[in-house]
Enzyme design. Sequence first.
Site, mmCIF file in Angstrom:
data_model
loop_
_atom_site.group_PDB
_atom_site.id
_atom_site.type_symbol
_atom_site.label_atom_id
_atom_site.label_comp_id
_atom_site.label_asym_id
_atom_site.label_seq_id
_atom_site.Cartn_x
_atom_site.Cartn_y
_atom_site.Cartn_z
ATOM 1 N N THR A 18 0.830 -1.210 0.000
ATOM 2 C CA THR A 18 0.000 0.000 0.000
ATOM 3 C C THR A 18 0.860 1.253 0.000
ATOM 4 O O THR A 18 0.461 2.280 -0.543
ATOM 5 C CB THR A 18 -0.923 -0.029 1.240
ATOM 6 O OG1 THR A 18 -1.848 -1.089 1.065
ATOM 7 C CG2 THR A 18 -1.689 1.270 1.423
ATOM 8 N N THR A 97 1.630 -4.269 4.237
ATOM 9 C CA THR A 97 1.428 -4.596 5.649
ATOM 10 C C THR A 97 0.923 -6.022 5.868
ATOM 11 O O THR A 97 1.099 -6.576 6.952
ATOM 12 C CB THR A 97 0.403 -3.632 6.297
ATOM 13 O OG1 THR A 97 -0.849 -3.745 5.609
ATOM 14 C CG2 THR A 97 0.888 -2.200 6.271
ATOM 15 N N ASP A 98 0.285 -6.607 4.834
ATOM 16 C CA ASP A 98 -0.476 -7.839 5.097
ATOM 17 C C ASP A 98 0.380 -9.037 5.494
ATOM 18 O O ASP A 98 -0.062 -9.873 6.288
ATOM 19 C CB ASP A 98 -1.361 -8.176 3.887
ATOM 20 C CG ASP A 98 -2.579 -7.251 3.812
ATOM 21 O OD1 ASP A 98 -2.855 -6.544 4.809
ATOM 22 O OD2 ASP A 98 -3.247 -7.228 2.760
HETATM 23 C C1 SIN Z 1 -1.014 -2.990 2.757
HETATM 24 O O1 SIN Z 1 0.134 -2.780 2.424
HETATM 25 O O2 SIN Z 1 -1.524 -2.350 3.723
HETATM 26 C C2 SIN Z 1 -1.919 -3.966 2.090
HETATM 27 C C3 SIN Z 1 -1.417 -4.473 0.799
HETATM 28 C C4 SIN Z 1 -0.165 -5.262 0.941
HETATM 29 O O3 SIN Z 1 0.046 -5.908 1.972
HETATM 30 O O4 SIN Z 1 0.612 -5.279 -0.020
#
Ligand code: SIN
Length: 320
Positions: A18, A97-98
């Site tokens: 993200t 983040t995932d």
């Molecule tokens: C994020 O980064 O918050 C979600 C998408 C990802 O993990 O690439």
Amino acid sequence: MVDTNQGRRLVILGTGGTIAGRAAQAGDNVGYVAGQVGVADLVAAVPALAGMPLAVEQVAQIDSKDMGLPVWQALAARLQVHLDDCQVSAVIVTHGTDTLEETAFVLQRLLQPTKPVVLTCAMRPASALVPDGPQNLADALAVVRQGEAGVVVVCAGEVHGALEVAKVHTYRLDAFDSGDAGPLACVEEGEVRRFRSRGASVASHDPAPLARFLAADALPRVELVTSHADADGSLVRALMAPGAARPLRGIVVAGTGNGTVHQALTDALNAAQAQGVRVVLATRCARGRVVPHAGLPFAHSAGLSPVKARLALALDLLME
Ligand code: SIN
């Protein structure tokens, strides 16, 4: 602030997420596509990085839900090259983040870096009205300037250790937590305020585990199952059915509470174990660990969350 990095290069590796996401509308914080903006452009948005001796590389450009062995191999290989370079002071990795906690765990376990490796991210895309990525990158810079060895995660002004960190919120900017241990530190206006030490970690200088990881075609197959009301063990029996393309080597069970497992699932797991499948017990509780005691049905995960216990078992099996 202690700056131990004078004159040496900082490396920033981009992998997507993200933090590199873009939406059609600036106000859209959920309908964006991750992994669109190049890491050089992310760096250009951070005034604190301007004029620094930097090397920037795009290792991948993915939504981290799709993270897996090929990107981990590319990332670990590039990290090793940079960490071995005496002109490099530290590495920052931008990441979704995932699955950030899984990458942090794999990198710490394999590289045991003697320089700072800081993973950072964002919960709002780069196109948002108020993106959080630039501040997180600036905070990551403050953390690498401390010069402390090892892999940490920086998000929303907090610094988390690779072993403890977990994503705990789907939307809030402070999406990460370190459970009972708490964050290692926070970052306030470019200053790092430490709460606790990382604890002793013995750095191994054995290059064999990384070499084996980099040469692997696949990680040993380890699946994750959850104990829950009405569990019947059929999922485990299906996993054990003959004819799978990759043989099942291990199962991590996310047990209830302090590592209890539904009896029907316990029976199926015992049958799998009797056929040579390694079974490791974690807990599905968000907080706490499986507290060791004589009545546990399977070997416990030593405090690792289910997803990290799965990786630990796969890496252990790979090294056997
Ligand atoms: C994020 O980064 O918050 C979600 C998408 C990802 O993990 O690439």
